[in-house]
Design a protein around this motif. Structure first.
Motif, mmCIF file in Angstrom:
data_model
loop_
_atom_site.group_PDB
_atom_site.id
_atom_site.type_symbol
_atom_site.label_atom_id
_atom_site.label_comp_id
_atom_site.label_asym_id
_atom_site.label_seq_id
_atom_site.Cartn_x
_atom_site.Cartn_y
_atom_site.Cartn_z
ATOM 1 N N UNK A 42 -6.563 7.843 -11.649
ATOM 2 C CA UNK A 42 -5.503 6.724 -11.159
ATOM 3 C C UNK A 42 -6.413 5.669 -9.968
ATOM 4 N N UNK A 43 -5.891 4.247 -10.480
ATOM 5 C CA UNK A 43 -6.645 3.513 -9.560
ATOM 6 C C UNK A 43 -6.564 3.817 -8.224
ATOM 7 N N UNK A 44 -5.050 3.870 -7.790
ATOM 8 C CA UNK A 44 -4.709 4.006 -6.456
ATOM 9 C C UNK A 44 -5.237 5.319 -5.618
ATOM 10 N N UNK A 45 -5.703 4.661 -4.391
ATOM 11 C CA UNK A 45 -6.627 5.730 -3.429
ATOM 12 C C UNK A 45 -5.631 5.861 -2.240
ATOM 13 N N UNK A 46 -4.820 5.271 -2.008
ATOM 14 C CA UNK A 46 -4.125 5.604 -0.861
ATOM 15 C C UNK A 46 -2.643 5.830 -0.891
ATOM 16 N N UNK A 47 -1.721 6.586 -0.240
ATOM 17 C CA UNK A 47 -0.500 6.699 -0.294
ATOM 18 C C UNK A 47 0.347 6.450 1.113
ATOM 19 N N UNK A 48 1.517 5.854 0.784
ATOM 20 C CA UNK A 48 2.325 5.574 1.821
ATOM 21 C C UNK A 48 3.400 6.498 1.993
ATOM 22 N N UNK A 49 3.531 7.035 3.311
ATOM 23 C CA UNK A 49 4.732 8.045 3.580
ATOM 24 C C UNK A 49 5.374 7.914 4.897
ATOM 25 N N UNK A 50 6.666 8.006 4.833
ATOM 26 C CA UNK A 50 7.241 7.842 6.055
ATOM 27 C C UNK A 50 8.008 9.411 6.717
ATOM 28 N N UNK A 51 7.652 9.656 7.861
ATOM 29 C CA UNK A 51 8.071 11.006 8.397
ATOM 30 C C UNK A 51 9.615 10.774 8.653
ATOM 31 N N UNK A 52 10.326 12.168 8.309
ATOM 32 C CA UNK A 52 11.901 12.310 8.491
ATOM 33 C C UNK A 52 12.110 12.851 9.965
ATOM 34 N N UNK A 53 11.276 12.686 10.945
ATOM 35 C CA UNK A 53 11.342 13.403 12.123
ATOM 36 C C UNK A 53 10.042 13.428 12.716
#
Length: 115
Positions: A42-53
Motif C-alpha cells: 500500500x502507498x500509505x506509510x503513516x496511520x492516524x490514531x486517537x487514544x480513548x483515554x
C-alpha cells in the motif's frame, strides 16, 4: 469451505495483521498520534490514531497491535502500557495526517503562518 477451515482462516488473518510500529508524532492536547506503518504494498506509510483515554504514548515509543481495525488495543512495548485507540486514517505523508487532525489539536497550528 468448512466451518473449521473458515475459523482457522479468520484466526490466521487476525494474527497476521498485528504489527510493531513506532509513534512518530503526538499531540497531547487532543490525544491524536501518528505511527509509521509497517512496510506493505500500500502507498500509505503513516496511520492516524486517537487514544480513548490515558496514558498516551510518546514519540519514539514502539507499539504493537492490529493496524487495520477501526477500534483496537495497542500494547506499548516501550512503557508496558496498553492503549485503547481509534484508527482514523492512513496517508503517504505524516504531514497530511497532522494537517487533518481536529481543530482542538493545538500543535497543528504551530507551523501555520499568521495572516
Amino acid at each position: 469451505m468448512t466451518i473449521a477451515g473458515a475459523a482457522a482462516f479468520c484466526i490466521h488473518l487476525s494474527t497476521g495483521l498485528a504489527a510493531e510500529v513506532e509513534v512518530t508524532w503526538i499531540d497531547t492536547t487532543c490525544g491524536y498520534f501518528v505511527v509509521e506503518l509497517p512496510p506493505s504494498d500500500e502507498p500509505e506509510k503513516f496511520g492516524l490514531f486517537s487514544a480513548r483515554g490515558l496514558p498516551l504514548p510518546k514519540v519514539g515509543d514502539r507499539v504493537a497491535g492490529n493496524m487495520t481495525e477501526i477500534e483496537t488495543q495497542l500494547e506499548n512495548l516501550t512503557s508496558g502500557d496498553s492503549h485503547t485507540v481509534i484508527h482514523w486514517a492512513d496517508a503517504k505523508l505524516q504531514e497530511q495526517l497532522v494537517r487533518n487532525t481536529p481543530v482542538q489539536c493545538a500543535s497543528k497550528w504551530t507551523n501555520r503562518k499568521k495572516r
